[in-house]
Motif scaffolding. Structure first.
Motif, PDB file in Angstrom:
ATOM      1  N   SER A 109       1.004  -0.963   0.303  1.00 32.50           N
ATOM      2  CA  SER A 109      -0.031   0.213   0.018  1.00 32.50           C
ATOM      3  C   SER A 109       0.411   1.541   0.029  1.00 32.50           C
ATOM      4  O   SER A 109       1.843   1.268   0.406  1.00 32.50           O
ATOM      5  CB  SER A 109      -0.948  -0.036   0.660  1.00 32.50           C
ATOM      6  OG  SER A 109      -1.914   1.070   1.617  1.00 32.50           O
ATOM      7  N   SER A 110       0.437   2.286  -0.290  1.00 31.63           N
ATOM      8  CA  SER A 110       1.148   3.890  -0.410  1.00 31.63           C
ATOM      9  C   SER A 110       0.366   4.358   0.264  1.00 31.63           C
ATOM     10  O   SER A 110       0.483   5.697   0.204  1.00 31.63           O
ATOM     11  CB  SER A 110       1.416   4.010  -2.248  1.00 31.63           C
ATOM     12  OG  SER A 110       0.113   4.276  -2.966  1.00 31.63           O
ATOM     13  N   ARG A 111      -0.789   4.065   0.339  1.00 34.29           N
ATOM     14  CA  ARG A 111      -1.776   5.288   1.104  1.00 34.29           C
ATOM     15  C   ARG A 111      -2.108   4.827   2.555  1.00 34.29           C
ATOM     16  O   ARG A 111      -3.679   4.048   2.130  1.00 34.29           O
ATOM     17  CB  ARG A 111      -2.865   5.682   0.674  1.00 34.29           C
ATOM     18  CG  ARG A 111      -3.734   6.867   1.168  1.00 34.29           C
ATOM     19  CD  ARG A 111      -4.605   8.071   0.328  1.00 34.29           C
ATOM     20  NE  ARG A 111      -4.922   9.029   0.667  1.00 34.29           N
ATOM     21  CZ  ARG A 111      -4.671   9.901   0.926  1.00 34.29           C
ATOM     22  NH1 ARG A 111      -3.794  10.622   0.761  1.00 34.29           N
ATOM     23  NH2 ARG A 111      -5.486  11.237   2.068  1.00 34.29           N
ATOM     24  N   VAL A 112      -1.828   4.057   3.624  1.00 34.26           N
ATOM     25  CA  VAL A 112      -2.621   4.073   5.212  1.00 34.26           C
ATOM     26  C   VAL A 112      -3.050   4.937   5.888  1.00 34.26           C
ATOM     27  O   VAL A 112      -2.579   5.960   5.501  1.00 34.26           O
ATOM     28  CB  VAL A 112      -1.511   3.243   5.711  1.00 34.26           C
ATOM     29  CG1 VAL A 112      -2.359   2.466   6.859  1.00 34.26           C
ATOM     30  CG2 VAL A 112      -1.235   2.233   4.840  1.00 34.26           C
ATOM     31  N   GLU A 113      -4.170   4.895   6.689  1.00 34.47           N
ATOM     32  CA  GLU A 113      -4.743   5.956   6.212  1.00 34.47           C
ATOM     33  C   GLU A 113      -5.347   5.830   7.978  1.00 34.47           C
ATOM     34  O   GLU A 113      -6.018   4.708   8.235  1.00 34.47           O
ATOM     35  CB  GLU A 113      -6.298   6.973   6.398  1.00 34.47           C
ATOM     36  CG  GLU A 113      -5.184   7.436   4.816  1.00 34.47           C
ATOM     37  CD  GLU A 113      -6.603   8.119   4.181  1.00 34.47           C
ATOM     38  OE1 GLU A 113      -6.669   8.297   3.106  1.00 34.47           O
ATOM     39  OE2 GLU A 113      -8.062   7.946   4.385  1.00 34.47           O
ATOM     40  N   ARG A 151      -6.035   2.641   2.337  1.00 28.84           N
ATOM     41  CA  ARG A 151      -6.661   3.322   1.426  1.00 28.84           C
ATOM     42  C   ARG A 151      -7.110   2.839  -0.056  1.00 28.84           C
ATOM     43  O   ARG A 151      -8.251   2.530  -0.845  1.00 28.84           O
ATOM     44  CB  ARG A 151      -7.172   4.581   1.545  1.00 28.84           C
ATOM     45  CG  ARG A 151      -8.568   5.177   0.990  1.00 28.84           C
ATOM     46  CD  ARG A 151      -9.783   4.930   2.014  1.00 28.84           C
ATOM     47  NE  ARG A 151      -9.313   5.849   3.657  1.00 28.84           N
ATOM     48  CZ  ARG A 151      -9.859   5.316   4.599  1.00 28.84           C
ATOM     49  NH1 ARG A 151     -10.389   4.294   4.229  1.00 28.84           N
ATOM     50  NH2 ARG A 151     -10.467   6.214   5.467  1.00 28.84           N
ATOM     51  N   ASP A 152      -5.781   2.908  -0.476  1.00 28.17           N
ATOM     52  CA  ASP A 152      -5.983   2.867  -1.703  1.00 28.17           C
ATOM     53  C   ASP A 152      -6.547   1.072  -2.379  1.00 28.17           C
ATOM     54  O   ASP A 152      -6.734   0.411  -3.364  1.00 28.17           O
ATOM     55  CB  ASP A 152      -3.831   2.188  -2.367  1.00 28.17           C
ATOM     56  CG  ASP A 152      -3.600   1.808  -1.235  1.00 28.17           C
ATOM     57  OD1 ASP A 152      -3.856   1.494  -0.798  1.00 28.17           O
ATOM     58  OD2 ASP A 152      -2.042   2.189  -2.730  1.00 28.17           O
ATOM     59  N   SER A 236      -7.126  10.543   7.174  1.00 30.06           N
ATOM     60  CA  SER A 236      -5.377  10.709   6.280  1.00 30.06           C
ATOM     61  C   SER A 236      -4.528  10.011   6.288  1.00 30.06           C
ATOM     62  O   SER A 236      -4.554   9.488   7.308  1.00 30.06           O
ATOM     63  CB  SER A 236      -5.671  12.491   6.848  1.00 30.06           C
ATOM     64  OG  SER A 236      -4.757  13.111   8.315  1.00 30.06           O
ATOM     65  N   PRO A 237      -3.511  10.258   5.263  1.00 32.84           N
ATOM     66  CA  PRO A 237      -2.536   9.038   5.777  1.00 32.84           C
ATOM     67  C   PRO A 237      -1.480   9.285   6.767  1.00 32.84           C
ATOM     68  O   PRO A 237      -1.184  10.113   8.040  1.00 32.84           O
ATOM     69  CB  PRO A 237      -1.784   9.719   4.610  1.00 32.84           C
ATOM     70  CG  PRO A 237      -2.510  10.699   3.664  1.00 32.84           C
ATOM     71  CD  PRO A 237      -2.878  10.771   4.608  1.00 32.84           C
ATOM     72  N   LEU A 239       2.487   7.519   8.652  1.00 31.21           N
ATOM     73  CA  LEU A 239       3.655   8.097   7.699  1.00 31.21           C
ATOM     74  C   LEU A 239       4.969   7.411   8.507  1.00 31.21           C
ATOM     75  O   LEU A 239       4.779   7.287   9.637  1.00 31.21           O
ATOM     76  CB  LEU A 239       4.603   8.974   7.116  1.00 31.21           C
ATOM     77  CG  LEU A 239       2.734   9.597   5.860  1.00 31.21           C
ATOM     78  CD1 LEU A 239       4.195  10.710   5.483  1.00 31.21           C
ATOM     79  CD2 LEU A 239       3.338   9.071   4.584  1.00 31.21           C
TER      80      LEU A 239
END
Length: 263
Positions: A109-113, A151-152, A236-237, A239
Protein backbone atom coordinates in the motif's frame (compact mmCIF):
# COMPACT_ATOMS: atom_id res chain seq x y z
CA UNK A 1 -13.89 0.87 36.42
CA UNK A 2 -10.87 0.63 34.10
CA UNK A 3 -9.82 -2.93 33.25
CA UNK A 4 -6.35 -3.46 31.76
CA UNK A 5 -4.42 -6.45 30.53
CA UNK A 6 -0.73 -6.09 31.27
CA UNK A 7 2.63 -7.84 31.27
CA UNK A 8 4.80 -7.78 34.39
CA UNK A 9 7.81 -9.60 35.77
CA UNK A 10 5.65 -12.56 36.81
CA UNK A 11 3.74 -12.97 33.56
CA UNK A 12 0.48 -11.54 32.22
CA UNK A 13 -2.58 -10.49 34.22
CA UNK A 14 -5.78 -8.51 34.15
CA UNK A 15 -6.09 -5.69 36.62
CA UNK A 16 -8.04 -2.63 37.71
CA UNK A 17 -6.34 0.69 36.97
CA UNK A 18 -6.39 3.03 39.95
CA UNK A 19 -5.83 6.79 39.98
CA UNK A 20 -7.42 9.95 38.68
CA UNK A 21 -8.79 9.85 35.10
CA UNK A 22 -6.43 11.69 32.79
CA UNK A 23 -3.41 11.21 35.02
CA UNK A 24 -0.17 10.02 33.42
CA UNK A 25 1.22 6.49 33.91
CA UNK A 26 3.49 7.68 36.71
CA UNK A 27 0.40 8.56 38.79
CA UNK A 28 -1.53 5.35 38.14
CA UNK A 29 -1.37 1.88 39.68
CA UNK A 30 -2.87 -1.38 38.49
CA UNK A 31 -4.29 -3.88 40.99
CA UNK A 32 -4.11 -7.48 39.78
CA UNK A 33 -7.32 -9.53 39.70
CA UNK A 34 -7.81 -13.26 39.63
CA UNK A 35 -8.45 -14.76 36.21
CA UNK A 36 -10.69 -13.00 33.70
CA UNK A 37 -12.47 -9.69 34.41
CA UNK A 38 -15.93 -11.00 33.45
CA UNK A 39 -18.01 -11.76 36.51
CA UNK A 40 -17.11 -10.92 40.10
CA UNK A 41 -13.81 -9.07 40.51
CA UNK A 42 -11.45 -10.64 43.06
CA UNK A 43 -8.15 -8.91 43.83
CA UNK A 44 -4.97 -10.88 44.43
CA UNK A 45 -3.33 -8.17 46.55
CA UNK A 46 -0.57 -7.54 44.00
CA UNK A 47 -0.12 -3.99 42.73
CA UNK A 48 2.22 -2.30 40.25
CA UNK A 49 2.81 1.22 39.05
CA UNK A 50 1.45 1.45 35.50
CA UNK A 51 4.77 2.97 34.48
CA UNK A 52 6.50 -0.28 35.56
CA UNK A 53 4.36 -2.67 33.49
CA UNK A 54 3.55 -3.03 29.80
CA UNK A 55 -0.06 -2.43 28.89
CA UNK A 56 -1.31 -4.94 26.31
CA UNK A 57 -4.43 -4.91 24.15
CA UNK A 58 -7.09 -5.06 26.87
CA UNK A 59 -8.86 -8.06 25.33
CA UNK A 60 -8.18 -10.76 22.73
CA UNK A 61 -11.50 -11.20 20.89
CA UNK A 62 -12.56 -14.03 18.63
CA UNK A 63 -13.48 -11.36 16.06
CA UNK A 64 -13.58 -7.62 15.50
CA UNK A 65 -16.80 -6.45 13.87
CA UNK A 66 -16.53 -3.01 12.27
CA UNK A 67 -19.13 -0.52 11.07
CA UNK A 68 -18.40 1.56 8.00
CA UNK A 69 -19.72 5.04 7.14
CA UNK A 70 -21.46 5.55 10.49
CA UNK A 71 -20.76 9.30 10.49
CA UNK A 72 -22.33 11.25 7.63
CA UNK A 73 -19.37 13.62 7.19
CA UNK A 74 -16.94 10.71 6.93
CA UNK A 75 -19.10 9.00 4.32
CA UNK A 76 -19.19 12.26 2.37
CA UNK A 77 -15.45 12.85 2.51
CA UNK A 78 -14.89 9.52 0.76
CA UNK A 79 -17.62 10.17 -1.77
CA UNK A 80 -20.06 7.64 -0.33
CA UNK A 81 -23.74 7.82 0.53
CA UNK A 82 -24.99 7.22 4.04
CA UNK A 83 -26.00 3.53 4.32
CA UNK A 84 -29.62 2.63 5.02
CA UNK A 85 -28.50 -0.15 7.35
CA UNK A 86 -25.21 -0.58 9.24
CA UNK A 87 -22.40 -1.51 6.86
CA UNK A 88 -20.47 -4.38 8.45
CA UNK A 89 -17.03 -5.82 7.83
CA UNK A 90 -14.55 -7.84 9.87
CA UNK A 91 -10.98 -7.45 11.00
CA UNK A 92 -9.06 -10.60 11.92
CA UNK A 93 -7.93 -11.10 15.50
CA UNK A 94 -4.34 -11.05 14.20
CA UNK A 95 -4.72 -7.35 13.35
CA UNK A 96 -4.94 -6.42 17.03
CA UNK A 97 -2.11 -4.64 18.81
CA UNK A 98 -2.02 -2.72 22.09
CA UNK A 99 -0.86 0.63 23.44
CA UNK A 100 2.62 1.72 22.30
CA UNK A 101 2.82 -1.16 19.81
CA UNK A 102 3.88 -0.31 16.26
CA UNK A 103 1.53 0.05 13.31
CA UNK A 104 3.42 -1.56 10.42
CA UNK A 105 2.96 -0.07 6.96
CA UNK A 106 2.77 -2.90 4.38
CA UNK A 107 4.68 -2.54 1.11
CA UNK A 108 1.52 -3.38 -0.87
CA UNK A 109 0.00 0.00 0.00
CA UNK A 110 1.06 3.58 -0.72
CA UNK A 111 -1.71 5.21 1.34
CA UNK A 112 -2.46 3.96 4.86
CA UNK A 113 -4.84 6.07 6.96
CA UNK A 114 -5.94 6.34 10.58
CA UNK A 115 -9.56 5.99 11.71
CA UNK A 116 -10.23 6.86 15.37
CA UNK A 117 -13.20 5.02 16.87
CA UNK A 118 -15.11 4.15 20.01
CA UNK A 119 -14.96 0.37 20.46
CA UNK A 120 -17.47 -1.77 22.35
CA UNK A 121 -16.40 -4.90 24.26
CA UNK A 122 -19.03 -7.62 24.67
CA UNK A 123 -19.55 -9.12 28.11
CA UNK A 124 -19.94 -12.61 29.51
CA UNK A 125 -23.50 -13.17 28.26
CA UNK A 126 -22.56 -12.56 24.63
CA UNK A 127 -25.28 -11.44 22.25
CA UNK A 128 -27.41 -13.48 19.85
CA UNK A 129 -30.51 -11.97 18.24
CA UNK A 130 -30.96 -9.40 21.02
CA UNK A 131 -33.10 -6.25 20.95
CA UNK A 132 -31.78 -2.83 22.05
CA UNK A 133 -32.37 -3.63 25.72
CA UNK A 134 -30.58 -6.94 25.40
CA UNK A 135 -27.78 -5.22 23.50
CA UNK A 136 -27.20 -2.79 26.36
CA UNK A 137 -27.05 -5.70 28.81
CA UNK A 138 -24.50 -7.51 26.65
CA UNK A 139 -21.96 -4.66 26.78
CA UNK A 140 -19.04 -5.11 29.15
CA UNK A 141 -17.35 -1.79 28.44
CA UNK A 142 -15.64 0.52 26.00
CA UNK A 143 -12.15 1.18 24.70
CA UNK A 144 -10.35 3.23 22.04
CA UNK A 145 -9.62 1.79 18.61
CA UNK A 146 -7.85 2.75 15.40
CA UNK A 147 -9.34 1.10 12.31
CA UNK A 148 -6.15 1.46 10.26
CA UNK A 149 -6.95 1.23 6.55
CA UNK A 150 -4.95 0.85 3.35
CA UNK A 151 -7.16 3.27 1.43
CA UNK A 152 -5.72 2.59 -2.01
CA UNK A 153 -6.31 -1.15 -1.60
CA UNK A 154 -9.82 -0.56 -0.31
CA UNK A 155 -10.65 1.35 -3.49
CA UNK A 156 -8.93 -1.20 -5.72
CA UNK A 157 -10.54 -4.26 -4.11
CA UNK A 158 -14.00 -2.74 -3.47
CA UNK A 159 -14.51 -5.11 -0.52
CA UNK A 160 -12.56 -4.36 2.66
CA UNK A 161 -10.78 -7.53 3.78
CA UNK A 162 -7.26 -6.84 2.54
CA UNK A 163 -7.34 -3.10 3.21
CA UNK A 164 -8.44 -3.55 6.81
CA UNK A 165 -6.88 -6.88 7.71
CA UNK A 166 -3.10 -6.44 7.81
CA UNK A 167 -1.27 -7.38 10.99
CA UNK A 168 -1.17 -4.38 13.37
CA UNK A 169 -4.14 -2.65 11.66
CA UNK A 170 -6.35 -2.71 14.79
CA UNK A 171 -4.77 -0.99 17.79
CA UNK A 172 -7.08 -1.06 20.83
CA UNK A 173 -6.62 0.19 24.37
CA UNK A 174 -5.33 1.41 26.69
CA UNK A 175 -7.96 -0.33 28.86
CA UNK A 176 -11.68 -1.12 29.01
CA UNK A 177 -13.93 1.33 30.85
CA UNK A 178 -17.16 -0.03 32.34
CA UNK A 179 -20.30 1.92 33.23
CA UNK A 180 -19.80 4.57 30.54
CA UNK A 181 -22.64 6.25 28.65
CA UNK A 182 -21.57 6.24 24.97
CA UNK A 183 -24.29 8.57 23.71
CA UNK A 184 -22.23 11.77 23.42
CA UNK A 185 -18.45 11.32 23.70
CA UNK A 186 -15.67 13.19 21.94
CA UNK A 187 -13.59 11.08 19.55
CA UNK A 188 -10.24 12.62 18.61
CA UNK A 189 -7.23 11.59 16.56
CA UNK A 190 -3.90 13.41 16.60
CA UNK A 191 -0.90 12.62 14.43
CA UNK A 192 2.34 14.08 15.77
CA UNK A 193 0.16 16.23 18.09
CA UNK A 194 -1.77 17.71 15.15
CA UNK A 195 -5.53 17.21 15.41
CA UNK A 196 -6.76 15.28 12.36
CA UNK A 197 -10.17 14.01 13.53
CA UNK A 198 -12.58 15.53 16.02
CA UNK A 199 -16.14 14.25 16.33
CA UNK A 200 -18.80 13.19 18.81
CA UNK A 201 -20.61 9.89 19.12
CA UNK A 202 -23.97 11.71 19.14
CA UNK A 203 -23.39 12.20 15.42
CA UNK A 204 -23.29 8.48 14.68
CA UNK A 205 -25.99 7.42 12.22
CA UNK A 206 -26.65 4.22 14.18
CA UNK A 207 -26.13 4.37 17.95
CA UNK A 208 -24.41 1.70 20.03
CA UNK A 209 -27.47 -0.38 21.07
CA UNK A 210 -28.72 -0.36 17.48
CA UNK A 211 -25.36 -1.58 16.22
CA UNK A 212 -25.01 -4.38 18.78
CA UNK A 213 -28.57 -5.56 18.13
CA UNK A 214 -28.06 -5.45 14.35
CA UNK A 215 -24.78 -7.37 14.46
CA UNK A 216 -26.26 -9.97 16.82
CA UNK A 217 -28.92 -10.77 14.21
CA UNK A 218 -26.15 -11.56 11.72
CA UNK A 219 -23.59 -13.36 13.88
CA UNK A 220 -23.33 -14.38 17.51
CA UNK A 221 -21.17 -12.00 19.51
CA UNK A 222 -19.07 -13.95 21.99
CA UNK A 223 -17.70 -12.68 25.31
CA UNK A 224 -14.74 -10.43 24.60
CA UNK A 225 -15.66 -9.70 21.00
CA UNK A 226 -15.09 -6.10 19.92
CA UNK A 227 -17.36 -3.91 17.81
CA UNK A 228 -15.90 -0.77 16.21
CA UNK A 229 -18.60 1.88 15.84
CA UNK A 230 -17.30 3.98 12.93
CA UNK A 231 -15.03 6.97 12.51
CA UNK A 232 -15.71 10.71 12.22
CA UNK A 233 -14.47 12.81 9.31
CA UNK A 234 -10.83 13.78 8.90
CA UNK A 235 -9.10 10.51 7.99
CA UNK A 236 -5.66 11.12 6.50
CA UNK A 237 -2.42 9.29 5.73
CA UNK A 238 0.05 8.07 8.34
CA UNK A 239 3.72 7.72 7.50
CA UNK A 240 6.86 6.05 8.77
CA UNK A 241 7.91 7.76 12.00
CA UNK A 242 4.49 9.22 12.87
CA UNK A 243 2.93 8.94 16.32
CA UNK A 244 -0.84 8.44 16.29
CA UNK A 245 -3.02 9.21 19.30
CA UNK A 246 -6.67 8.17 19.57
CA UNK A 247 -8.62 9.67 22.44
CA UNK A 248 -12.18 8.88 23.46
CA UNK A 249 -13.74 11.03 26.15
CA UNK A 250 -14.21 9.09 29.38
CA UNK A 251 -11.97 6.24 28.19
CA UNK A 252 -8.40 7.43 27.72
CA UNK A 253 -5.68 7.71 25.12
CA UNK A 254 -4.30 5.05 22.78
CA UNK A 255 -0.86 5.89 21.35
CA UNK A 256 0.97 3.97 18.61
CA UNK A 257 4.05 4.62 16.54
CA UNK A 258 4.10 4.00 12.79
CA UNK A 259 6.91 2.27 10.92
CA UNK A 260 7.48 0.66 7.56
CA UNK A 261 7.19 -3.11 7.59
CA UNK A 262 10.61 -4.64 7.13
CA UNK A 263 10.48 -7.05 4.22
Amino acid sequence: MRIARFAHTGGMSFGVVEGEPGAGPEALTVAEIEGHPFGEITFTGQRWAVADVRLLSPILPSKVVCVGRNYAEHAAELGNEVPREPLLFLKPSTSIIGPQDVIKLPPQSSRVEHEAELAVVIGVTGARRVDRVGAARAIFGYTCANDVTARDLQKADVQFTRAKGFDSFCPIGPWIVTGLDPADLEVRCEVNEEVRQLGRTKDMIFDVPTLISYVSHVMTLLPGDVVLTGTPAGVSPILDGDVVSVRVEGVGELVNRVANLET
